[in-house]
Scaffold this motif. Structure first.
Motif, PDB file in Angstrom:
ATOM      1  N   SER A   1      -6.016   8.982  -1.272  1.00  0.00           N
ATOM      2  CA  SER A   1      -5.155   9.093  -0.104  1.00  0.00           C
ATOM      3  C   SER A   1      -5.897   9.740   1.064  1.00  0.00           C
ATOM      4  O   SER A   1      -5.781   9.300   2.218  1.00  0.00           O
TER       5      SER A   1
ATOM      6  N   LEU B   1       1.453   7.419   1.419  1.00  0.00           N
ATOM      7  CA  LEU B   1       0.648   7.463   0.192  1.00  0.00           C
ATOM      8  C   LEU B   1       0.633   8.870  -0.392  1.00  0.00           C
ATOM      9  O   LEU B   1       0.670   9.050  -1.618  1.00  0.00           O
ATOM     10  N   ASP B   2       0.578   9.897   0.470  1.00  0.00           N
ATOM     11  CA  ASP B   2       0.662  11.276  -0.025  1.00  0.00           C
ATOM     12  C   ASP B   2       2.003  11.528  -0.711  1.00  0.00           C
ATOM     13  O   ASP B   2       2.057  12.145  -1.781  1.00  0.00           O
TER      14      ASP B   2
ATOM     15  N   HIS C   1       1.676   4.920  -6.454  1.00  0.00           N
ATOM     16  CA  HIS C   1       0.568   4.564  -5.566  1.00  0.00           C
ATOM     17  C   HIS C   1       0.677   3.094  -5.185  1.00  0.00           C
ATOM     18  O   HIS C   1       1.585   2.382  -5.624  1.00  0.00           O
TER      19      HIS C   1
END
Length: 552
Positions: A16, A105-106, A114
């Motif tokens: 990420s 994404l974090d 993911h």
């Protein structure tokens, strides 16, 4: 479900952070779109007609409540309040801003999700039977083996740049709910003569421009050899797969060109060169993965629930829901509940943030914190007590999620089509909605029975139209949207490719044509015969006459 360890989480954090830097360079103009494209695709980010689309992997279709709530939060915070579930058990958000992608994404990594390998010429999300671990049919839990393949294939250095994308599906049951025969590799768990589990290995299935039902290249492979044998298949594909023509690059083209027998021979030869001690899965690793799927919380319950039976007797709506959406469970006193994302007028496969939160709550309270995604773009609560079914049904009803139409005519698979996709020739969503309205009367829908209608907005066949009982393909005809019908396909254990019915129809004639097909079927079926079985008995002509007589 599989629980991430510190290594998994460190990897996702690093990935990420890397992508955040790449996005910053793109936004600053340091990378062109052409330079950025392979970087974003490695992280599941597509550029569609109107915005970026982020495709998130849901390995073998399994979610817990925390993950589902995070998807709801993403839908509400970064999208337009909903997400779209796909035929690969993924979820897509269609209105993403590039600057927000690293933050998403974090947020996904915080809940062990993911978007890695949801795009590109690599091994994509491994899919499986959504009833895994709940149905008495299965020989073994396919999620265990899906997770083994997921860990093995993620960033595998030898298979990160294949000739084309690569899709694997696994079922542990004879009833195929994962469409394994139309995948690059399809795996069916079998028992050998010695009683040990293994796999029937199917290679070279697929749809798109040249659809194939995959042939079996090995009727029984001992389970301990799964990784080395899949490695051999991929090596043969990597060696001979076309890289000069994107339309001929899938493994199905190679298998068809060589013939199944010759392809199998080459795989066996390559397999013989592989060091089994290196390639096969150690027993300790299999035990570690299997332990993550151990189910020990089932209660000992009576087979009949008096509270459930009383509620069902008092509610025609619950009766209908049970007939169509509730399936037998392997554990006495439990049931598998399918949640339809196909309410009349709804976009097939879409779920709002609020609906995601409802099913998350239901999964947590009533389904052992377990939620599944099906390849038919619906959801499953796999472990519901019969005593709790009336309460679950009432909550689903309040959220607009209690449509009792699983496998009926309005349970339509549809890709996003020209409303979103830059590759599409025609819209799919409004066609699906028009057809569903023809079957809004639940009594008529139940009278018709099992009828799998699937719609693709282009020849790439993301809507699986080739393997539909009634398939619909959007085509461009001198700048206008037309639709080609096909009949007789199946993505189940009796897999087959549908035959084209005749000339394409304009959008306004598609739903009436489906109506005519169904009326013809009801007039000629024998007893309770399924639409597919009637078609296989009488052939194309009676249906062709019904459609084109009314189209004229």
């Amino acid at each position: 479900m599989y629980l991430y360890d510190p290594i998994d989480r460190e990897f996702l954090t690093d990935r990420s952070n890397e992508f955040r830097h790449q996005v910053a360079r793109r936004l600053a103009g340091e990378l062109t779109e052409d330079q950025f494209k392979p970087l974003r695709l490695m992280n599941g980010l597509y550029l569609q007609l109107h915005a970026y689309m982020l495709r998130i992997a849901i390995p073998y279709g399994s979610l817990n409540a925390r993950q589902a709530r995070r998807l709801a939060w993403i839908a509400r915070t970064y999208d337009k309040g909903y997400g779209h579930f796909t035929t690969r058990q993924n979820i897509q958000f269609n209105w993403i801003k590039l600057k927000d992608a690293p933050d998403i994404l974090d947020a996904l990594a915080e809940v062990d999700l993911h978007a890695i390998q949801t795009s590109g010429n690599c091994i994509r999300n491994v899919t499986a039977d959504p009833y895994a671990g709940a149905t008495a049919e299965e020989i073994d839990d396919p999620r265990v083996w899906s997770e083994v393949l997921r860990q093995w294939s993620t960033l595998h250095p030898e298979f990160s740049f294949l000739p084309r994308k690569f899709k694997i599906a696994i079922t542990g049951a004879l009833t195929d709910r994962a469409a394994v025969k139309v995948h690059d590799i399809g795996l069916i768990l079998r028992k050998g003569r010695d009683g040990q589990i293994g796999f029937e290995v199917i290679v070279g299935g697929g749809q798109g421009r040249t659809p194939y039902v995959g042939p079996t290249i090995r009727s029984y492979l001992p389970a301990e050899h799964l990784l080395s044998y899949v490695e051999a298949i991929l090596r043969v594909y990597n060696r001979h797969g076309r890289r000069d023509n994107i339309y001929k690059a899938r493994i199905k083209i190679l298998v068809a060109a060589l013939g199944a027998e010759e392809f199998a021979r080459q795989v066996e030869e390559e397999w013989g060169k592989i060091d089994a001690a290196r390639a096969n899965l150690p027993a300790s690793e299999l035990a570690r993965v299997r332990a993550a799927f151990a189910q020990t919380r089932f209660e000992t319950l009576p087979a009949v629930s008096e509270a459930f039976e009383a509620a069902r007797a008092a509610s025609p709506a619950l009766q209908r829901f049970v007939r169509n959406n509730v399936k037998p469970h392997k554990q006495s006193g439990y049931a598998i509940v399918e949640v339809s994302l196909k309410a009349i007028g709804q976009t097939p496969g879409d779920a709002t943030a609020e609906q995601l939160e409802v099913v998350a709550d239901l999964a947590e309270r009533y389904s052992l914190d377990d939620l599944r995604v099906t390849h038919a773009q619906n959801l499953v609560l796999p472990h519901v007590k019969l005593d709790d079914l009336p309460t679950v049904h009432a909550a689903l009803e309040a959220a607009g999620l209690a449509t009792a139409n699983i496998d009926l005519a309005s349970d339509i698979i549809a890709c996003p089509g020209l409303d979103y996709c830059a590759l599409a020739n025609a819209r799919a969503i409004p066609i699906a909605q028009d057809i569903a309205r023809k079957f809004a009367d639940p009594d008529r829908a139940e009278k018709v029975g099992e009828l799998k209608i699937k719609i693709s907005g282009c020849i790439n066949a993301c809507g699986h139209h080739h393997v539909a009982h009634i398939g619909i393909l959007g085509v461009d005809k001198k700048g206008e949207e037309f639709y080609q019908l096909s009949l007789g396909g199946s993505g189940a254990e009796d897999a087959s490719i549908g035959r084209i019915l005749g000339p394409g129809l304009s959008a306004d004639k598609v739903a009436p044509a489906i109506d005519a097909l169904v009326d013809a079927y009801l007039n000629i079926r024998a007893g309770d015969e399924r639409f597919l079985d009637t078609y296989r008995r009488v052939g194309l002509e009676p249906f062709k006459e019904a459609v084109y007589a009314q189209a004229d």
